[in-house]
Design a protein around this motif. Sequence first.
Motif, PDB file in Angstrom:
ATOM      1  N   TYR A  24      -3.312 -14.307 -63.051  1.00 27.16           N
ATOM      2  CA  TYR A  24      -4.616 -14.951 -63.197  1.00 27.16           C
ATOM      3  C   TYR A  24      -5.782 -14.050 -62.810  1.00 27.16           C
ATOM      4  CZ  TYR A  24      -1.957 -19.319 -63.610  1.00 27.16           C
ATOM      5  OH  TYR A  24      -1.088 -20.296 -64.011  1.00 27.16           O
ATOM      6  N   ARG A  25      -5.492 -12.958 -62.098  1.00 24.74           N
ATOM      7  CA  ARG A  25      -6.575 -12.080 -61.654  1.00 24.74           C
ATOM      8  C   ARG A  25      -7.377 -11.528 -62.828  1.00 24.74           C
ATOM      9  NH1 ARG A  25      -7.299  -8.803 -57.079  1.00 24.74           N
ATOM     10  NH2 ARG A  25      -5.200  -9.327 -56.348  1.00 24.74           N
ATOM     11  N   SER A  26      -6.681 -11.246 -63.938  1.00 26.67           N
ATOM     12  CA  SER A  26      -7.344 -10.602 -65.085  1.00 26.67           C
ATOM     13  C   SER A  26      -8.022 -11.595 -66.026  1.00 26.67           C
ATOM     14  CB  SER A  26      -6.319  -9.784 -65.888  1.00 26.67           C
ATOM     15  OG  SER A  26      -5.274 -10.627 -66.366  1.00 26.67           O
ATOM     16  N   ILE A  27      -7.876 -12.899 -65.771  1.00 23.93           N
ATOM     17  CA  ILE A  27      -8.478 -13.894 -66.648  1.00 23.93           C
ATOM     18  C   ILE A  27      -9.970 -13.975 -66.367  1.00 23.93           C
ATOM     19  CG2 ILE A  27      -8.549 -16.329 -67.317  1.00 23.93           C
ATOM     20  CD1 ILE A  27      -5.615 -16.536 -66.689  1.00 23.93           C
ATOM     21  N   LYS A  28     -10.757 -13.666 -67.370  1.00 22.16           N
ATOM     22  CA  LYS A  28     -12.204 -13.684 -67.223  1.00 22.16           C
ATOM     23  C   LYS A  28     -12.753 -15.002 -67.764  1.00 22.16           C
ATOM     24  CE  LYS A  28     -12.202  -9.481 -65.644  1.00 22.16           C
ATOM     25  NZ  LYS A  28     -12.433  -9.248 -64.200  1.00 22.16           N
ATOM     26  N   PHE A  50     -14.507 -23.803 -58.271  1.00 26.38           N
ATOM     27  CA  PHE A  50     -14.453 -23.142 -59.578  1.00 26.38           C
ATOM     28  C   PHE A  50     -15.844 -22.714 -60.021  1.00 26.38           C
ATOM     29  CE2 PHE A  50     -14.858 -23.159 -64.173  1.00 26.38           C
ATOM     30  CZ  PHE A  50     -13.787 -22.386 -64.578  1.00 26.38           C
ATOM     31  N   ASP A  51     -16.826 -23.597 -59.864  1.00 27.82           N
ATOM     32  CA  ASP A  51     -18.185 -23.280 -60.280  1.00 27.82           C
ATOM     33  C   ASP A  51     -18.813 -22.195 -59.407  1.00 27.82           C
ATOM     34  OD1 ASP A  51     -18.064 -25.191 -62.301  1.00 27.82           O
ATOM     35  OD2 ASP A  51     -18.858 -26.782 -61.018  1.00 27.82           O
ATOM     36  N   LYS A  52     -18.350 -22.083 -58.145  1.00 24.36           N
ATOM     37  CA  LYS A  52     -18.974 -21.145 -57.206  1.00 24.36           C
ATOM     38  C   LYS A  52     -18.255 -19.806 -57.104  1.00 24.36           C
ATOM     39  CE  LYS A  52     -22.329 -23.853 -55.963  1.00 24.36           C
ATOM     40  NZ  LYS A  52     -23.726 -23.524 -56.336  1.00 24.36           N
ATOM     41  N   VAL A  53     -16.942 -19.814 -57.020  1.00 24.25           N
ATOM     42  CA  VAL A  53     -16.205 -18.562 -56.785  1.00 24.25           C
ATOM     43  C   VAL A  53     -15.234 -18.213 -57.904  1.00 24.25           C
ATOM     44  CG1 VAL A  53     -16.415 -18.876 -54.302  1.00 24.25           C
ATOM     45  CG2 VAL A  53     -14.333 -19.669 -55.451  1.00 24.25           C
ATOM     46  N   GLY A  54     -15.117 -19.065 -58.926  1.00 25.79           N
ATOM     47  CA  GLY A  54     -14.247 -18.772 -60.059  1.00 25.79           C
ATOM     48  C   GLY A  54     -12.873 -19.396 -59.925  1.00 25.79           C
ATOM     49  N   GLY A  55     -12.147 -19.405 -61.040  1.00 24.50           N
ATOM     50  CA  GLY A  55     -10.849 -20.071 -61.088  1.00 24.50           C
ATOM     51  C   GLY A  55      -9.769 -19.369 -60.298  1.00 24.50           C
ATOM     52  N   TYR A  56      -9.727 -18.032 -60.345  1.00 30.43           N
ATOM     53  CA  TYR A  56      -8.658 -17.275 -59.684  1.00 30.43           C
ATOM     54  C   TYR A  56      -8.654 -17.532 -58.183  1.00 30.43           C
ATOM     55  CZ  TYR A  56      -6.158 -13.216 -57.801  1.00 30.43           C
ATOM     56  OH  TYR A  56      -5.294 -12.407 -57.108  1.00 30.43           O
ATOM     57  N   ALA A  75      -9.281 -26.663 -61.103  1.00 28.94           N
ATOM     58  CA  ALA A  75      -9.579 -25.260 -61.380  1.00 28.94           C
ATOM     59  C   ALA A  75      -8.805 -24.764 -62.594  1.00 28.94           C
ATOM     60  CB  ALA A  75      -9.258 -24.406 -60.148  1.00 28.94           C
ATOM     61  N   MET A  76      -7.544 -25.183 -62.718  1.00 32.22           N
ATOM     62  CA  MET A  76      -6.733 -24.756 -63.856  1.00 32.22           C
ATOM     63  C   MET A  76      -7.239 -25.379 -65.158  1.00 32.22           C
ATOM     64  SD  MET A  76      -2.812 -24.525 -62.449  1.00 32.22           S
ATOM     65  CE  MET A  76      -2.292 -23.596 -63.889  1.00 32.22           C
ATOM     66  N   TYR A  77      -7.599 -26.663 -65.105  1.00 26.55           N
ATOM     67  CA  TYR A  77      -8.110 -27.320 -66.313  1.00 26.55           C
ATOM     68  C   TYR A  77      -9.454 -26.741 -66.737  1.00 26.55           C
ATOM     69  CZ  TYR A  77      -4.583 -30.940 -66.988  1.00 26.55           C
ATOM     70  OH  TYR A  77      -3.417 -31.598 -67.284  1.00 26.55           O
ATOM     71  N   ALA A  78     -10.342 -26.495 -65.760  1.00 22.82           N
ATOM     72  CA  ALA A  78     -11.639 -25.913 -66.091  1.00 22.82           C
ATOM     73  C   ALA A  78     -11.474 -24.511 -66.652  1.00 22.82           C
ATOM     74  CB  ALA A  78     -12.531 -25.881 -64.846  1.00 22.82           C
ATOM     75  N   MET A  79     -10.536 -23.753 -66.108  1.00 23.68           N
ATOM     76  CA  MET A  79     -10.269 -22.413 -66.613  1.00 23.68           C
ATOM     77  C   MET A  79      -9.722 -22.474 -68.039  1.00 23.68           C
ATOM     78  SD  MET A  79      -7.894 -19.394 -64.935  1.00 23.68           S
ATOM     79  CE  MET A  79      -8.911 -19.174 -63.473  1.00 23.68           C
ATOM     80  N   ALA A  80      -8.862 -23.465 -68.302  1.00 22.47           N
ATOM     81  CA  ALA A  80      -8.312 -23.620 -69.654  1.00 22.47           C
ATOM     82  C   ALA A  80      -9.417 -23.885 -70.667  1.00 22.47           C
ATOM     83  CB  ALA A  80      -7.283 -24.746 -69.677  1.00 22.47           C
TER      84      ALA A  80
END
Length: 399
Positions: free
Chosen positions: A177-181, A63-69, A112-117
Amino acid sequence: MPRTLWVLVIGMVINVTGASFLWPLNTIYIHDQLGKSLTVAGIVLMLNSGASVIGNLIGGYLFDKVGGYRSILIGIFISMFAIVGLVFFNEWPYYVGLLIIVGFGSGIVFPAMYAMAGSVWPDGGRRAFNAMYVGSNVGVAVGAALGGLVASYSFQYVFTANAIMYMIFLLLAVFGYRSIKVENNKQQNVVSQAKVVKNYTKLTALLIVSIGYILCWLAYSQWASTIASYTQGLDISMKQYSMLWTINGALIVLGQPFVSTIIRFFAKTLKAQIVIGIIIFIASFVVVLNTTQFTGFIVAMVILTVGEMFVWPAVPTIANELAPKGREGFYQGIVNSMATGGRMLGPVVGGLLVDIYGMNMLFIVLIGLLVISVFTTLIYDRKLKHVENKSVPAISAGS
């Protein structure tokens, strides 16, 4: 609540619904269908959870390196491979290997989902994590209810239903999830020594609170392992056992206003919220220790559910608050791995205790472990407060 968080919550519901067709019944399947002992069943579930622990840490790092998606998609594809495999290969020992792969893939997804939330609703505080927690338990309620019903006809249908739900989750992730920034929270290249010390102290605080967290999960996991098998010996049917998880999920959804009111008036801090929840956990195991009737298990599950509504959303919230910028995924990976670690140790520890000493000794040990978790929760931020207090004069002098 932001629309993007709703999409994440819906994904959590679908994901956990699929998983809940199987995970509450794993011990029963291994013990009753595959003919293995409770200790062997515990070891299998330990391997599954061990793979999830590794997945949790990798998922947080990704998540920190390539993102949540991308992190979520990687986890989904790994799990899909194994879940589809279980439809065709669910005998011993294929079941063990595929279950380990499922654990690893799903382990990547959750942090990844929790960090994105937390990233899409930074002002939401505990509300973002509570929403994910509620979504998870809607999935538990639906999946466990349907899983018990489906398993009563054939366990083969359980594997198929799990695969179908995960395919739906994959489609939602690809298109939703692709559009979630996610805000770029990378740290500055220059970090002061004081900042390094404070970040180290925050990590230490997280690890201390996580000790109590893993003990809570170790106790809680008995409901899906030793207690599950124990109920079968008391002539409680598989449908009735699955109904306990349906009650659990329904209470979590319907009881939110009640618990939120209690938290608002009696648990002003996250620490108080966790301590109250653990004490309620203890009460639930006291009830189980003194009952052999299905109604007693219903009462214990109701009490247990209230306790988890206090504890489970609070720990990821603490992780989010402690995390330095750019390390949100790593910190969520730690708490998710601790939860998974509790689920990993729970079945094998519980199975050994039951096989050697019996169920009563198991419940007594669990109550003792929960008392220890109260202590770790009370002291986790003591050093952090000391460091923060020391930093105040230095800030004032420079202003």
